[in-house]
Design a protein around this motif. Sequence first.
Motif, PDB file in Angstrom:
ATOM      1  N   THR A  41     -12.473  -4.516 115.689  1.00  0.00           N
ATOM      2  CA  THR A  41     -13.750  -4.186 115.062  1.00  0.00           C
ATOM      3  C   THR A  41     -14.540  -5.476 114.847  1.00  0.00           C
ATOM      4  N   ASP A  42     -15.811  -5.350 114.489  1.00  0.00           N
ATOM      5  CA  ASP A  42     -16.634  -6.530 114.206  1.00  0.00           C
ATOM      6  C   ASP A  42     -16.039  -7.351 113.064  1.00  0.00           C
ATOM      7  N   GLU A  43     -15.526  -6.672 112.050  1.00  0.00           N
ATOM      8  CA  GLU A  43     -14.909  -7.372 110.914  1.00  0.00           C
ATOM      9  C   GLU A  43     -13.636  -8.100 111.344  1.00  0.00           C
ATOM     10  N   GLU A  44     -12.805  -7.431 112.126  1.00  0.00           N
ATOM     11  CA  GLU A  44     -11.589  -8.076 112.636  1.00  0.00           C
ATOM     12  C   GLU A  44     -11.937  -9.274 113.513  1.00  0.00           C
ATOM     13  N   ASP A  83     -12.778 -12.243 111.316  1.00  0.00           N
ATOM     14  CA  ASP A  83     -11.576 -12.789 110.673  1.00  0.00           C
ATOM     15  C   ASP A  83     -10.673 -13.507 111.680  1.00  0.00           C
ATOM     16  N   LEU A  84     -10.469 -12.902 112.831  1.00  0.00           N
ATOM     17  CA  LEU A  84      -9.580 -13.490 113.833  1.00  0.00           C
ATOM     18  C   LEU A  84     -10.171 -14.765 114.440  1.00  0.00           C
ATOM     19  N   MET A  85     -11.485 -14.828 114.578  1.00  0.00           N
ATOM     20  CA  MET A  85     -12.128 -16.024 115.134  1.00  0.00           C
ATOM     21  C   MET A  85     -11.897 -17.242 114.237  1.00  0.00           C
ATOM     22  N   LYS A  86     -11.711 -17.002 112.952  1.00  0.00           N
ATOM     23  CA  LYS A  86     -11.428 -18.119 112.028  1.00  0.00           C
ATOM     24  C   LYS A  86     -10.083 -18.761 112.355  1.00  0.00           C
ATOM     25  N   GLU A  87      -9.183 -17.984 112.954  1.00  0.00           N
ATOM     26  CA  GLU A  87      -7.855 -18.493 113.274  1.00  0.00           C
ATOM     27  C   GLU A  87      -7.800 -19.232 114.610  1.00  0.00           C
ATOM     28  N   ILE A  88      -8.831 -19.067 115.430  1.00  0.00           N
ATOM     29  CA  ILE A  88      -8.897 -19.759 116.721  1.00  0.00           C
ATOM     30  C   ILE A  88     -10.310 -20.339 116.891  1.00  0.00           C
ATOM     31  N   PRO A  89     -10.672 -21.313 116.057  1.00  0.00           N
ATOM     32  CA  PRO A  89     -12.055 -21.791 115.987  1.00  0.00           C
ATOM     33  C   PRO A  89     -12.590 -22.462 117.252  1.00  0.00           C
ATOM     34  N   GLY A 111     -12.176  -4.801 126.747  1.00  0.00           N
ATOM     35  CA  GLY A 111     -12.651  -5.585 125.614  1.00  0.00           C
ATOM     36  C   GLY A 111     -11.523  -6.338 124.952  1.00  0.00           C
ATOM     37  N   LEU A 112     -11.727  -6.667 123.684  1.00  0.00           N
ATOM     38  CA  LEU A 112     -10.764  -7.471 122.956  1.00  0.00           C
ATOM     39  C   LEU A 112      -9.818  -6.633 122.094  1.00  0.00           C
ATOM     40  N   HIS A 113      -8.554  -6.970 122.180  1.00  0.00           N
ATOM     41  CA  HIS A 113      -7.486  -6.388 121.377  1.00  0.00           C
ATOM     42  C   HIS A 113      -6.851  -7.540 120.607  1.00  0.00           C
ATOM     43  N   ARG A 114      -6.125  -7.248 119.583  1.00  0.00           N
ATOM     44  CA  ARG A 114      -5.446  -8.309 118.818  1.00  0.00           C
ATOM     45  C   ARG A 114      -4.580  -9.185 119.732  1.00  0.00           C
ATOM     46  N   ASN A 115      -4.003  -8.595 120.775  1.00  0.00           N
ATOM     47  CA  ASN A 115      -3.196  -9.350 121.729  1.00  0.00           C
ATOM     48  C   ASN A 115      -3.943 -10.563 122.286  1.00  0.00           C
ATOM     49  N   ASP A 116      -5.232 -10.422 122.512  1.00  0.00           N
ATOM     50  CA  ASP A 116      -6.017 -11.522 123.090  1.00  0.00           C
ATOM     51  C   ASP A 116      -6.091 -12.707 122.140  1.00  0.00           C
TER      52      ASP A 116
END
Length: 112
Positions: free
Chosen positions: A20-23, A26-32, A95-100
């Motif tokens: 989701t947009d929210e995920e 949040d996830l982008m913060k972990e791979i800046p 698209g993007l999944h958590r796996n990516d």
Amino acid sequence: MSDLKHQTCEACQAGAPQVTDEELRDLMKEIPDWVPESRDGVLQLERVYKFKNFKQAWAFSNKVAQLAEDEFHHPSILLEWGKVTITWWTHAIGGLHRNDFIMAAKTDGLLD
């Protein structure tokens, strides 16, 4: 600190949920160092790695390829003199999944 690189990809089939947009935020913060890119309406993660020469870039590409085989999740790898561009997305869901995000973090870990 990110723990994504310590996680394992889960089997992903067509119909699995995209992040989701929210995920995504949040996830982008972990791979800046990664950038979300949209190509033909498909959201992908991309990062360019720089190296001193072709041989180092090639060696890194081989590490990414082995990681992809180990996790059974495969990126686009563009190998050039002194740089490697890695692009992750989940083909089955377009698209993007958590796996990516897990794989992006693991890719960064190959530099350690």
